[in-house]
Design a protein around this motif. Structure first.
Motif, PDB file in Angstrom:
ATOM      1  N   ALA A 250       0.829  -1.209   0.000  1.00  0.00           N
ATOM      2  CA  ALA A 250       0.000   0.000   0.000  1.00  0.00           C
ATOM      3  C   ALA A 250       0.864   1.260   0.000  1.00  0.00           C
ATOM      4  O   ALA A 250       0.596   2.214  -0.750  1.00  0.00           O
ATOM      5  CB  ALA A 250      -0.936  -0.005   1.207  1.00  0.00           C
ATOM      6  N   ASP A 251       1.903   1.266   0.813  1.00  0.00           N
ATOM      7  CA  ASP A 251       2.778   2.448   0.902  1.00  0.00           C
ATOM      8  C   ASP A 251       3.472   2.736  -0.421  1.00  0.00           C
ATOM      9  O   ASP A 251       3.805   3.890  -0.711  1.00  0.00           O
ATOM     10  CB  ASP A 251       3.824   2.234   1.999  1.00  0.00           C
ATOM     11  CG  ASP A 251       3.236   2.278   3.400  1.00  0.00           C
ATOM     12  OD1 ASP A 251       2.091   2.753   3.552  1.00  0.00           O
ATOM     13  OD2 ASP A 251       3.906   1.810   4.344  1.00  0.00           O
ATOM     14  N   SER A 252       3.697   1.693  -1.225  1.00  0.00           N
ATOM     15  CA  SER A 252       4.358   1.882  -2.522  1.00  0.00           C
ATOM     16  C   SER A 252       3.363   2.217  -3.639  1.00  0.00           C
ATOM     17  O   SER A 252       3.777   2.407  -4.781  1.00  0.00           O
ATOM     18  CB  SER A 252       5.128   0.605  -2.903  1.00  0.00           C
ATOM     19  OG  SER A 252       4.234  -0.401  -3.368  1.00  0.00           O
ATOM     20  N   ASP A 253       2.070   2.260  -3.300  1.00  0.00           N
ATOM     21  CA  ASP A 253       0.998   2.448  -4.284  1.00  0.00           C
ATOM     22  C   ASP A 253       0.977   1.296  -5.280  1.00  0.00           C
ATOM     23  O   ASP A 253       0.738   1.475  -6.467  1.00  0.00           O
ATOM     24  CB  ASP A 253       1.137   3.780  -5.019  1.00  0.00           C
ATOM     25  CG  ASP A 253      -0.167   4.228  -5.668  1.00  0.00           C
ATOM     26  OD1 ASP A 253      -1.242   3.730  -5.272  1.00  0.00           O
ATOM     27  OD2 ASP A 253      -0.113   5.077  -6.586  1.00  0.00           O
ATOM     28  N   GLY A 254       1.211   0.082  -4.754  1.00  0.00           N
ATOM     29  CA  GLY A 254       1.240  -1.112  -5.589  1.00  0.00           C
ATOM     30  C   GLY A 254      -0.094  -1.827  -5.632  1.00  0.00           C
ATOM     31  O   GLY A 254      -1.156  -1.200  -5.573  1.00  0.00           O
ATOM     32  N   MET A 255      -0.054  -3.166  -5.666  1.00  0.00           N
ATOM     33  CA  MET A 255      -1.285  -3.907  -5.914  1.00  0.00           C
ATOM     34  C   MET A 255      -1.121  -5.391  -5.617  1.00  0.00           C
ATOM     35  O   MET A 255      -0.016  -5.938  -5.693  1.00  0.00           O
ATOM     36  CB  MET A 255      -1.662  -3.718  -7.379  1.00  0.00           C
ATOM     37  CG  MET A 255      -2.827  -4.512  -7.849  1.00  0.00           C
ATOM     38  SD  MET A 255      -3.740  -3.681  -9.108  1.00  0.00           S
ATOM     39  CE  MET A 255      -4.935  -4.974  -9.414  1.00  0.00           C
ATOM     40  N   VAL A 256      -2.251  -6.043  -5.287  1.00  0.00           N
ATOM     41  CA  VAL A 256      -2.322  -7.492  -5.116  1.00  0.00           C
ATOM     42  C   VAL A 256      -3.479  -8.024  -5.954  1.00  0.00           C
ATOM     43  O   VAL A 256      -4.578  -7.479  -5.932  1.00  0.00           O
ATOM     44  CB  VAL A 256      -2.544  -7.879  -3.636  1.00  0.00           C
ATOM     45  CG1 VAL A 256      -2.759  -9.387  -3.499  1.00  0.00           C
ATOM     46  CG2 VAL A 256      -1.369  -7.437  -2.775  1.00  0.00           C
ATOM     47  N   GLY A 257      -3.217  -9.125  -6.695  1.00  0.00           N
ATOM     48  CA  GLY A 257      -4.267  -9.833  -7.410  1.00  0.00           C
ATOM     49  C   GLY A 257      -4.696 -11.054  -6.622  1.00  0.00           C
ATOM     50  O   GLY A 257      -3.858 -11.885  -6.250  1.00  0.00           O
ATOM     51  N   LEU A 258      -5.983 -11.185  -6.349  1.00  0.00           N
ATOM     52  CA  LEU A 258      -6.504 -12.296  -5.570  1.00  0.00           C
ATOM     53  C   LEU A 258      -6.335 -13.611  -6.317  1.00  0.00           C
ATOM     54  O   LEU A 258      -6.811 -13.769  -7.436  1.00  0.00           O
ATOM     55  CB  LEU A 258      -7.991 -12.067  -5.275  1.00  0.00           C
ATOM     56  CG  LEU A 258      -8.687 -13.186  -4.491  1.00  0.00           C
ATOM     57  CD1 LEU A 258      -8.285 -13.136  -3.026  1.00  0.00           C
ATOM     58  CD2 LEU A 258     -10.198 -13.104  -4.627  1.00  0.00           C
ATOM     59  N   ASN A 259      -5.665 -14.573  -5.666  1.00  0.00           N
ATOM     60  CA  ASN A 259      -5.429 -15.898  -6.231  1.00  0.00           C
ATOM     61  C   ASN A 259      -6.660 -16.771  -5.975  1.00  0.00           C
ATOM     62  O   ASN A 259      -7.146 -16.854  -4.852  1.00  0.00           O
ATOM     63  CB  ASN A 259      -4.190 -16.503  -5.564  1.00  0.00           C
ATOM     64  CG  ASN A 259      -3.660 -17.733  -6.266  1.00  0.00           C
ATOM     65  OD1 ASN A 259      -4.412 -18.494  -6.859  1.00  0.00           O
ATOM     66  ND2 ASN A 259      -2.355 -17.935  -6.183  1.00  0.00           N
ATOM     67  N   TYR A 260      -7.152 -17.447  -7.024  1.00  0.00           N
ATOM     68  CA  TYR A 260      -8.306 -18.321  -6.868  1.00  0.00           C
ATOM     69  C   TYR A 260      -7.935 -19.700  -6.327  1.00  0.00           C
ATOM     70  O   TYR A 260      -8.830 -20.496  -6.024  1.00  0.00           O
ATOM     71  CB  TYR A 260      -9.012 -18.543  -8.205  1.00  0.00           C
ATOM     72  CG  TYR A 260      -9.489 -17.327  -8.964  1.00  0.00           C
ATOM     73  CD1 TYR A 260      -9.313 -16.033  -8.491  1.00  0.00           C
ATOM     74  CD2 TYR A 260     -10.126 -17.478 -10.189  1.00  0.00           C
ATOM     75  CE1 TYR A 260      -9.743 -14.937  -9.216  1.00  0.00           C
ATOM     76  CE2 TYR A 260     -10.570 -16.389 -10.917  1.00  0.00           C
ATOM     77  CZ  TYR A 260     -10.364 -15.120 -10.433  1.00  0.00           C
ATOM     78  OH  TYR A 260     -10.797 -14.042 -11.164  1.00  0.00           O
ATOM     79  N   ALA A 261      -6.657 -20.041  -6.248  1.00  0.00           N
ATOM     80  CA  ALA A 261      -6.235 -21.379  -5.803  1.00  0.00           C
ATOM     81  C   ALA A 261      -6.818 -21.681  -4.425  1.00  0.00           C
ATOM     82  O   ALA A 261      -6.615 -20.936  -3.472  1.00  0.00           O
ATOM     83  CB  ALA A 261      -4.719 -21.476  -5.776  1.00  0.00           C
ATOM     84  N   VAL A 262      -7.543 -22.793  -4.325  1.00  0.00           N
ATOM     85  CA  VAL A 262      -8.343 -23.029  -3.124  1.00  0.00           C
ATOM     86  C   VAL A 262      -7.497 -23.196  -1.868  1.00  0.00           C
ATOM     87  O   VAL A 262      -7.916 -22.799  -0.776  1.00  0.00           O
ATOM     88  CB  VAL A 262      -9.272 -24.243  -3.327  1.00  0.00           C
ATOM     89  CG1 VAL A 262     -10.338 -23.932  -4.360  1.00  0.00           C
ATOM     90  CG2 VAL A 262      -8.501 -25.505  -3.719  1.00  0.00           C
TER      91      VAL A 262
END
Length: 352
Positions: A250-262
């Motif tokens: 968040a501090d870097s103004d980045g991002m996370v993509g939610l992984n669907y792997a159960v």
């Protein structure tokens, strides 16, 4: 809300590995006609799939059935595969890259080198593809291969997969476990990150262990991005991100993509596809609580993992949009999660 809109731009898939195992570039046309898998052109139109990160990955000799069986136990710790030499990795990398460019030649997709390219492709109804490498075994320590692949269109790279290489160490498939396992980047890994920054190649943190994550956070001048990772507080798997890591992103103004792997969604870490989409919403809620609504997206791991039964293929993506709507996400937020946030962070990383 349309079942197939907004279009979904996805942080990770393993289609190229699937086609590589099927026989390589000569078999790329199968993608247009229909594949026995999670992603192909007919399913993309049915599900409103706008594109995403197409991973080039050099597989280890792993018995997948044995691996998945082990991940149905209450706890597990799978041994890390052996390192793969550069000389052995390069032919596989080139074969899978050739598959990607053959798909472009066939008109199935557009290999994109800027956020503007992605917007233009999606606006014209063409699948937008990012040339991504998962695990840098095919990159030499002098980084000459990196420069050549960048010229060919490479725009995203994960330094490691879940095995060691000359650049660093990944996390094993271990549950329960924190990601604080092993050493961080090597000196070669530090050089790799800095060169990626210079070229404008996005550095993917998804498989790095925690020490490597903090090394990248210290070195990189670009937004921190994990293309397909989840919240460790909800699923104590080594592959997931702690709240401290999320705050750094968040501090870097980045991002996370939610992984669907159960296994990375479930609180019991099990490789069991009977996962409700509400479980995914809980991960999205937690990610957004720390990262904000502009720094979270989707990173399916299609064709590389077992996913919830309700979204087995990209043709099922209307179910995911419906779950977001039923969960109370408004139209503006759903558009951000589906593709807007990816376009934002890629424009910031690449320019344009």
């Amino acid at each position: 809300m349309s079942p197939t809109r907004p279009l979904i731009f996805d942080g990770h898939n393993d289609l190229l590995l699937k086609l590589y195992r099927a026989g390589g570039p000569a078999h790329a046309r199968q993608f247009l006609e229909g594949l026995d898998g999670a992603i192909d052109l007919p399913m993309s139109k049915a599900g409103g799939f706008g594109g995403g990160f197409f991973a080039v990955f050099v597989p280890s000799p792993v018995d997948l059935d044995e691996k998945f069986d082990a991940m149905t136990q209450p706890s597990y710790d799978l041994a890390l595969p052996d390192a793969i030499d550069w000389e052995d990795a390069v032919p596989v990398v080139l074969n899978q890259a050739a598959i990607l460019f053959e798909l472009e030649r066939l008109g199935a997709l557009k290999v994109c080198r800027s956020a503007g390219d992605i917007r233009a492709a999606m606006d014209s109804g063409i699948m937008a593809a990012i040339f991504h490498i998962e695990g840098a075994e095919g990159i030499d320590s002098d980084l000459h291969t990196l420069d050549v692949l960048y010229a060919a269109g490479l725009r995203s790279l994960g330094p490691v997969w879940s095995r060691p290489n000359v650049f660093g160490e990944g996390v094993p498939f271990r549950f329960p476990s924190s990601p604080d396992i092993g050493g961080g980047l090597t000196d070669f890994g530090t050089r790799l990150v800095r060169r990626c920054n210079e070229l404008g190649i996005m550095v993917d943190l998804s498989h790095l262990n925690e020490a490597g994550f903090w090394d990248v956070a210290r070195i990189s001048d670009a937004p921190l991005v994990a293309t397909h990772s989840n919240a460790w507080v909800l699923s104590n798997h080594s592959r997931n991100l702690t709240d401290d890591q999320l705050r750094a992103i968040a501090d870097s103004d980045g991002m996370v993509g939610l992984n669907y792997a159960v296994a990375f969604l479930r609180d019991d870490g099990q490789m069991d596809t009977s996962v409700t989409l509400e479980t995914m919403m809980r991960h999205l809620d937690h990610l957004m609580a720390i990262l904000g609504e502009d720094r979270v997206g989707l990173g399916s791991d299609y064709d590389g993992a077992k996913v919830p039964e309700a979204i087995t293929t990209i043709a099922d993506l209307p179910n995911l949009r419906a779950a977001m709507d039923e969960h109370g996400y408004g139209a503006e937020l759903i558009e951000k999660l589906c593709h807007g946030n990816w376009l934002r962070v890629l424009a910031k990383t690449w320019g344009g």
